[in-house]
Design an enzyme around this catalytic site. Structure first.
Site, PDB file in Angstrom:
ATOM      1  CG  ASP A 187      10.775 -12.434  65.686  1.00  0.00           C
ATOM      2  OD1 ASP A 187       9.903 -11.547  65.777  1.00  0.00           O
ATOM      3  OD2 ASP A 187      10.611 -13.595  66.112  1.00  0.00           O
ATOM      4  CG  HIS A 192      10.718 -11.157  71.257  1.00  0.00           C
ATOM      5  ND1 HIS A 192      10.506 -12.231  72.085  1.00  0.00           N
ATOM      6  CD2 HIS A 192      10.137 -11.487  70.062  1.00  0.00           C
ATOM      7  CE1 HIS A 192       9.840 -13.168  71.443  1.00  0.00           C
ATOM      8  NE2 HIS A 192       9.606 -12.747  70.214  1.00  0.00           N
ATOM      9  CB  ILE A 207       9.653 -13.587  76.603  1.00  0.00           C
ATOM     10  CG1 ILE A 207       8.932 -13.518  75.242  1.00  0.00           C
ATOM     11  CG2 ILE A 207       8.661 -13.495  77.754  1.00  0.00           C
ATOM     12  CD1 ILE A 207       7.963 -14.666  74.996  1.00  0.00           C
ATOM     13  N   GLY A 210      12.105 -17.441  71.044  1.00  0.00           N
ATOM     14  CA  GLY A 210      12.337 -18.874  71.099  1.00  0.00           C
ATOM     15  C   GLY A 210      13.445 -19.311  70.161  1.00  0.00           C
TER      16      GLY A 210
END
Length: 284
Positions: A187, A192, A207, A210
């Site tokens: 990803d 991120h 962040i 998830g």
């Protein structure tokens, strides 16, 4: 309308051959924070090739991270990716995932639900090898602004926490570099990693993925209540309720029931702000 429900549901599944090696599994586990302490026998189950087992959540990154969004290019799906949110994830494993393997993975739109102000697209990926089915992944994708087309609202998967104290509560620190390591499993979203990109998205810093929190939570439950035995896990689902940042701490509360563990995950430093909700681990 950007989403043609009939066309999306009728489309032939996309097919891809995927493969993975023990190094992919080890990298994924390290991205979840495995390996601390490095010589702990319980951690070596996730990091040392001679003892390696595979967390079922690895199914979300097998094949370089294509599982979660493999159906977004299906006929009938033409949406603004800026309006897309990963709302939830379910993994069901049909048997333990081998440390090294090859599989055929198919991706399709399994359902489209009308939530009035948003549409929810359920993207399903299924993987099989020469010995039969391996896993089924369902990613629930929210598309803001695409609801109101008169479709089914869909099932409610909300869970109410038991009216008793958790059976176990554990905390899992998130390393400052954890998102940088996790993204090597496939990803590459700059949200991120790139502070400038994160600010454009409304965050003061990058962040954590998830699905990284998702994997960290499954490892915490496995190690705490399932004797570290990943082969006992049959299914795992969650709803992404909020974000967490590298450097923070996940607080994982667990309620053990017959054949399942109900879980909530919060950010400890931010007054237990929700991170994962409606989370359930099913096990043998």
């Amino acid at each position: 309308m950007p989403i043609d429900v009939s066309a999306a549901l009728a489309a032939e599944p996309r097919r891809a051959e995927i493969g993975w090696h023990h190094k992919d599994v080890q990298l994924y586990h390290l991205g979840l924070g495995a390996g601390t302490p490095a010589t702990d026998p319980d951690e070596l189950r996730y990091t040392l090739e001679s003892r390696l087992q595979v967390l079922p959540s690895f199914a979300t990154v097998a094949g370089a991270g294509t599982a979660a969004f493999g159906g977004m290019g299906a006929p009938g799906i033409d949406v603004d990716l800026a309006a897309v949110l990963h709302g939830g994830q379910t993994v069901r494993v049909h048997r333990p995932i081998p440390v090294t393997g090859r599989a055929v993975q198919t991706s399709k739109v399994a359902a489209v639900y009308d939530k009035a102000k948003a549409a929810v697209i359920v993207l399903r990926t299924e993987a099989s090898d020469d010995d039969g089915p391996l896993w089924t992944n369902d990613a629930q994708i929210f598309v803001r602004g695409e609801g109101g087309f008169g479709g089914e609202r869909g099932p409610s998967d909300r869970l109410t926490a038991p009216e008793r104290a958790p059976d176990r509560t554990v905390e899992r620190p998130i390393r400052e570099d954890q998102a940088l390591l996790y993204r090597l499993s496939g990803d590459w979203n700059p949200l991120h990693a790139d502070p400038a990109f994160a600010k454009l998205a409304g965050f003061d810093r990058p962040i954590l993925h998830g699905l990284c929190t998702y994997g960290m939570t499954l490892k915490a439950v496995t190690d705490t209540l399932l004797d570290g035995d990943v082969s006992r896990i049959t299914a795992y689902r969650t709803r992404f309720a909020g974000v967490v940042f590298p450097g923070e701490t996940l607080r994982v509360r667990m309620w053990a029931e017959e054949g399942r563990v109900q879980v909530t995950v919060t950010a400890a430093e931010r007054d237990d702000a929700p991170v994962l909700a409606d989370t359930l681990v099913e096990h043998a």
